[in-house]
Scaffold this motif. Structure first.
Motif, PDB file in Angstrom:
ATOM      1  N   LEU A  92       0.864  -1.166   0.000  1.00 12.95           N
ATOM      2  CA  LEU A  92       0.000   0.000   0.000  1.00 12.95           C
ATOM      3  C   LEU A  92       0.907   1.224   0.000  1.00 12.95           C
ATOM      4  CD1 LEU A  92      -2.913   1.017   0.149  1.00 12.95           C
ATOM      5  CD2 LEU A  92      -2.716   0.925   2.632  1.00 12.95           C
ATOM      6  N   LEU A  93       1.035   1.887  -1.155  1.00 10.87           N
ATOM      7  CA  LEU A  93       1.956   3.011  -1.302  1.00 10.87           C
ATOM      8  C   LEU A  93       1.339   4.332  -0.877  1.00 10.87           C
ATOM      9  CD1 LEU A  93       3.544   2.120  -4.762  1.00 10.87           C
ATOM     10  CD2 LEU A  93       4.331   1.476  -2.474  1.00 10.87           C
ATOM     11  N   THR A  94       0.076   4.510  -1.186  1.00 10.42           N
ATOM     12  CA  THR A  94      -0.637   5.746  -0.852  1.00 10.42           C
ATOM     13  C   THR A  94      -2.060   5.374  -0.482  1.00 10.42           C
ATOM     14  OG1 THR A  94       0.657   6.980  -2.478  1.00 10.42           O
ATOM     15  CG2 THR A  94      -1.372   7.996  -1.736  1.00 10.42           C
ATOM     16  N   LEU A  95      -2.556   5.962   0.585  1.00 10.90           N
ATOM     17  CA  LEU A  95      -3.938   5.725   0.985  1.00 10.90           C
ATOM     18  C   LEU A  95      -4.638   7.058   1.181  1.00 10.90           C
ATOM     19  CD1 LEU A  95      -6.266   3.893   1.926  1.00 10.90           C
ATOM     20  CD2 LEU A  95      -5.318   4.066   4.233  1.00 10.90           C
ATOM     21  N   ASN A  96      -5.646   7.295   0.368  1.00 14.34           N
ATOM     22  CA  ASN A  96      -6.545   8.422   0.567  1.00 14.34           C
ATOM     23  C   ASN A  96      -5.862   9.789   0.489  1.00 14.34           C
ATOM     24  OD1 ASN A  96      -9.252   9.084   0.986  1.00 14.34           O
ATOM     25  ND2 ASN A  96      -8.869   9.547   3.131  1.00 14.34           N
ATOM     26  N   ASP A  97      -4.912   9.948  -0.409  1.00 17.49           N
ATOM     27  CA  ASP A  97      -4.219  11.230  -0.585  1.00 17.49           C
ATOM     28  C   ASP A  97      -5.184  12.231  -1.218  1.00 17.49           C
ATOM     29  OD1 ASP A  97      -2.723  13.397  -1.528  1.00 17.49           O
ATOM     30  OD2 ASP A  97      -0.991  12.149  -1.991  1.00 17.49           O
ATOM     31  N   LEU A  98      -5.318  13.393  -0.593  1.00 19.02           N
ATOM     32  CA  LEU A  98      -6.247  14.415  -1.071  1.00 19.02           C
ATOM     33  C   LEU A  98      -5.551  15.710  -1.465  1.00 19.02           C
ATOM     34  CD1 LEU A  98      -8.986  13.844   1.648  1.00 19.02           C
ATOM     35  CD2 LEU A  98      -9.048  13.092  -0.729  1.00 19.02           C
ATOM     36  N   ASP A  99      -4.232  15.688  -1.542  1.00 18.53           N
ATOM     37  CA  ASP A  99      -3.483  16.916  -1.820  1.00 18.53           C
ATOM     38  C   ASP A  99      -3.798  17.525  -3.185  1.00 18.53           C
ATOM     39  OD1 ASP A  99      -2.290  16.914   0.642  1.00 18.53           O
ATOM     40  OD2 ASP A  99      -0.425  16.002  -0.047  1.00 18.53           O
ATOM     41  N   HIS A 100      -4.337  16.757  -4.096  1.00 21.47           N
ATOM     42  CA  HIS A 100      -4.662  17.287  -5.417  1.00 21.47           C
ATOM     43  C   HIS A 100      -5.947  18.115  -5.410  1.00 21.47           C
ATOM     44  CE1 HIS A 100      -6.752  13.472  -4.963  1.00 21.47           C
ATOM     45  NE2 HIS A 100      -7.640  13.904  -5.847  1.00 21.47           N
ATOM     46  N   LEU A 101      -6.668  18.111  -4.298  1.00 16.52           N
ATOM     47  CA  LEU A 101      -7.921  18.855  -4.188  1.00 16.52           C
ATOM     48  C   LEU A 101      -7.729  20.154  -3.421  1.00 16.52           C
ATOM     49  CD1 LEU A 101     -10.321  15.950  -3.140  1.00 16.52           C
ATOM     50  CD2 LEU A 101     -10.124  17.001  -5.399  1.00 16.52           C
ATOM     51  N   PRO A 102      -8.496  21.194  -3.760  1.00 18.73           N
ATOM     52  CA  PRO A 102      -8.448  22.405  -2.938  1.00 18.73           C
ATOM     53  C   PRO A 102      -8.992  22.086  -1.544  1.00 18.73           C
ATOM     54  CG  PRO A 102     -10.082  22.619  -4.711  1.00 18.73           C
ATOM     55  CD  PRO A 102      -9.417  21.304  -4.891  1.00 18.73           C
ATOM     56  N   PRO A 103      -8.523  22.791  -0.518  1.00 17.65           N
ATOM     57  CA  PRO A 103      -8.922  22.475   0.863  1.00 17.65           C
ATOM     58  C   PRO A 103     -10.431  22.365   1.071  1.00 17.65           C
ATOM     59  CG  PRO A 103      -7.128  24.040   0.890  1.00 17.65           C
ATOM     60  CD  PRO A 103      -7.528  23.869  -0.561  1.00 17.65           C
ATOM     61  N   GLY A 104     -11.208  23.177   0.401  1.00 22.57           N
ATOM     62  CA  GLY A 104     -12.658  23.137   0.584  1.00 22.57           C
ATOM     63  C   GLY A 104     -13.325  21.865   0.097  1.00 22.57           C
ATOM     64  N   LEU A 105     -12.637  21.096  -0.728  1.00 24.09           N
ATOM     65  CA  LEU A 105     -13.218  19.857  -1.249  1.00 24.09           C
ATOM     66  C   LEU A 105     -12.652  18.599  -0.589  1.00 24.09           C
ATOM     67  CD1 LEU A 105     -13.368  20.602  -5.081  1.00 24.09           C
ATOM     68  CD2 LEU A 105     -15.208  20.697  -3.402  1.00 24.09           C
ATOM     69  N   ARG A 106     -11.679  18.760   0.264  1.00 17.89           N
ATOM     70  CA  ARG A 106     -11.090  17.590   0.924  1.00 17.89           C
ATOM     71  C   ARG A 106     -12.050  17.031   1.970  1.00 17.89           C
ATOM     72  NH1 ARG A 106      -5.027  20.036   1.581  1.00 17.89           N
ATOM     73  NH2 ARG A 106      -4.758  20.354  -0.649  1.00 17.89           N
ATOM     74  N   TRP A 107     -12.071  15.745   2.071  1.00  9.84           N
ATOM     75  CA  TRP A 107     -12.870  14.992   3.033  1.00  9.84           C
ATOM     76  C   TRP A 107     -14.356  15.046   2.760  1.00  9.84           C
ATOM     77  CZ3 TRP A 107     -10.405  11.555   5.781  1.00  9.84           C
ATOM     78  CH2 TRP A 107      -9.045  11.732   5.947  1.00  9.84           C
ATOM     79  N   THR A 108     -14.727  15.421   1.544  1.00  9.04           N
ATOM     80  CA  THR A 108     -16.150  15.382   1.220  1.00  9.04           C
ATOM     81  C   THR A 108     -16.630  13.937   1.312  1.00  9.04           C
ATOM     82  OG1 THR A 108     -15.659  15.160  -1.127  1.00  9.04           O
ATOM     83  CG2 THR A 108     -16.072  17.381  -0.309  1.00  9.04           C
ATOM     84  N   GLY A 109     -17.804  13.765   1.814  1.00  6.85           N
ATOM     85  CA  GLY A 109     -18.385  12.431   1.927  1.00  6.85           C
ATOM     86  C   GLY A 109     -18.147  11.781   3.273  1.00  6.85           C
ATOM     87  N   LEU A 110     -17.231  12.303   4.067  1.00 10.05           N
ATOM     88  CA  LEU A 110     -17.002  11.721   5.398  1.00 10.05           C
ATOM     89  C   LEU A 110     -17.718  12.563   6.450  1.00 10.05           C
ATOM     90  CD1 LEU A 110     -13.227  10.747   5.284  1.00 10.05           C
ATOM     91  CD2 LEU A 110     -15.214   9.279   5.010  1.00 10.05           C
TER      92      LEU A 110
END
Length: 116
Positions: A92-110
């Motif tokens: 498992l090299l990367t899990l749930n990386d969100l750095d490609h998203l602007p901060p306002g869209l990170r963790w949507t759905g949780l």
């Protein structure tokens, strides 16, 4: 599954339509999307999918008990990278990386208690 987690896992599963949680679908995903490439050519797959399938693939890659997929907290649009090589365990090299998203869209759905 341990008794301590059974009620929570079964309650969660009850909210998912039966057609979306069939063992056949999970097995088919593992057959299509996991394991080393055949032959000498490297293979890279990009799979755009629901977070539940990400949890299923991560659970299998880590050799975790199958019920653990419900505890993999993958966000919408999170990047997960699993590496399969011959004669080696999956990585498992990367899990749930969100750095490609602007901060306002990170963790949507949780739920709010899981957001940073």
């Amino acid at each position: 599954m341990p008794d301590a987690h059974a009620d929570g896992v079964l309650d969660f599963l009850a909210r998912i339509p039966a057609a979306e949680r069939s063992p056949e679908l999970g097995q088919r995903a593992l057959e299509l999307l996991t394991g080393p490439a055949q032959g000498s050519q490297e293979r890279r797959e990009v799979v755009i999918t629901h977070a539940y399938l990400v949890g299923w693939l991560v659970t299998a890659a880590l050799d975790s008990p199958p019920w653990r997929w419900v505890s993999v907290g993958a966000a919408n649009a999170g990047l997960t990278i699993i590496r399969y090589t011959p004669r080696s365990p999956s990585s498992l090299l990367t899990l749930n990386d969100l750095d490609h998203l602007p901060p306002g869209l990170r963790w949507t759905g949780l739920p709010p208690h899981l957001r940073p």
